[in-house]
Write a protein that holds these residues in place. Structure first.
Motif, mmCIF file in Angstrom:
data_model
loop_
_atom_site.group_PDB
_atom_site.id
_atom_site.type_symbol
_atom_site.label_atom_id
_atom_site.label_comp_id
_atom_site.label_asym_id
_atom_site.label_seq_id
_atom_site.Cartn_x
_atom_site.Cartn_y
_atom_site.Cartn_z
ATOM 1 N N THR A 197 0.846 -1.185 0.000
ATOM 2 C CA THR A 197 0.000 0.000 0.000
ATOM 3 C C THR A 197 0.886 1.240 0.000
ATOM 4 O O THR A 197 1.790 1.352 0.827
ATOM 5 C CB THR A 197 -0.902 0.012 1.249
ATOM 6 O OG1 THR A 197 -1.583 -1.237 1.334
ATOM 7 C CG2 THR A 197 -1.910 1.126 1.184
ATOM 8 N N ILE A 214 2.795 2.683 3.119
ATOM 9 C CA ILE A 214 1.950 2.745 4.304
ATOM 10 C C ILE A 214 1.944 1.351 4.935
ATOM 11 O O ILE A 214 1.136 0.500 4.572
ATOM 12 C CB ILE A 214 0.512 3.198 3.957
ATOM 13 C CG1 ILE A 214 0.524 4.467 3.113
ATOM 14 C CG2 ILE A 214 -0.327 3.359 5.221
ATOM 15 C CD1 ILE A 214 1.090 5.682 3.825
ATOM 16 N N GLN A 215 2.871 1.114 5.838
ATOM 17 C CA GLN A 215 3.043 -0.224 6.398
ATOM 18 C C GLN A 215 1.852 -0.672 7.240
ATOM 19 O O GLN A 215 1.468 -1.838 7.196
ATOM 20 C CB GLN A 215 4.309 -0.299 7.238
ATOM 21 C CG GLN A 215 4.565 -1.714 7.727
ATOM 22 C CD GLN A 215 5.973 -1.909 8.198
ATOM 23 O OE1 GLN A 215 6.825 -1.075 7.989
ATOM 24 N NE2 GLN A 215 6.219 -3.012 8.842
ATOM 25 N N GLU A 216 1.226 0.226 7.983
ATOM 26 C CA GLU A 216 0.099 -0.164 8.829
ATOM 27 C C GLU A 216 -1.047 -0.739 7.992
ATOM 28 O O GLU A 216 -1.645 -1.748 8.346
ATOM 29 C CB GLU A 216 -0.409 1.023 9.662
ATOM 30 C CG GLU A 216 0.588 1.570 10.645
ATOM 31 C CD GLU A 216 1.603 2.529 10.021
ATOM 32 O OE1 GLU A 216 1.380 3.022 8.892
ATOM 33 O OE2 GLU A 216 2.643 2.765 10.652
ATOM 34 N N LEU A 217 -1.344 -0.094 6.873
ATOM 35 C CA LEU A 217 -2.419 -0.577 6.010
ATOM 36 C C LEU A 217 -2.020 -1.889 5.331
ATOM 37 O O LEU A 217 -2.825 -2.798 5.196
ATOM 38 C CB LEU A 217 -2.782 0.481 4.973
ATOM 39 C CG LEU A 217 -4.019 0.225 4.121
ATOM 40 C CD1 LEU A 217 -5.239 -0.094 4.977
ATOM 41 C CD2 LEU A 217 -4.302 1.417 3.233
ATOM 42 N N LEU A 230 -0.073 -4.210 6.574
ATOM 43 C CA LEU A 230 -0.212 -5.261 7.580
ATOM 44 C C LEU A 230 -1.685 -5.611 7.808
ATOM 45 O O LEU A 230 -2.038 -6.782 7.955
ATOM 46 C CB LEU A 230 0.452 -4.847 8.890
ATOM 47 C CG LEU A 230 1.963 -4.704 8.838
ATOM 48 C CD1 LEU A 230 2.496 -4.108 10.132
ATOM 49 C CD2 LEU A 230 2.649 -6.015 8.508
ATOM 50 N N ALA A 231 -2.544 -4.601 7.814
ATOM 51 C CA ALA A 231 -3.986 -4.852 8.011
ATOM 52 C C ALA A 231 -4.558 -5.662 6.848
ATOM 53 O O ALA A 231 -5.324 -6.607 7.058
ATOM 54 C CB ALA A 231 -4.733 -3.532 8.164
ATOM 55 N N THR A 281 -3.330 -9.240 7.147
ATOM 56 C CA THR A 281 -3.982 -9.929 8.252
ATOM 57 C C THR A 281 -5.365 -10.396 7.829
ATOM 58 O O THR A 281 -5.762 -11.535 8.115
ATOM 59 C CB THR A 281 -4.087 -9.005 9.483
ATOM 60 O OG1 THR A 281 -2.779 -8.600 9.859
ATOM 61 C CG2 THR A 281 -4.761 -9.705 10.644
#
Length: 81
Positions: free
Chosen positions: A52, A68-71, A73-74, A77
């Motif tokens: 992302t 955007i690493q947080e997105l 990872l989400a 997941t």
């Protein structure tokens, strides 16, 4: 360059995102030599499944791209669930 509305989401394959970054950096693919150079560039980009990125225009003159690493990872997941 054409513009897109804020919050536009684009889905695609890694090679096309690589080409987008390549073109935003001011490079072109016009012959077999520049295509080979682009492919070396594109092969080095971390464009795995679910990657992302945020692409942002600054005053219409320059562009930035940010992972955007947080997105990422989400998304991964959710795909594992």
């Amino acid at each position: 360059m054409h513009t897109l509305p804020d919050q536009t989401v684009i889905f695609g394959h890694g090679i096309w995102f690589g080409l987008l970054v390549w073109r935003l950096m001011g490079f072109d693919v016009t012959d077999s030599t520049t295509m080979k150079t682009f492919r070396r560039f594109q092969s080095g980009l971390p464009l795995c499944n679910g990657a992302t990125y945020k692409l942002q225009s600054k005053a219409g003159y320059t562009w930035s791209i940010q992972a955007i690493q947080e997105l990422f990872l989400a998304v991964n997941t959710l795909s594992l669930a």
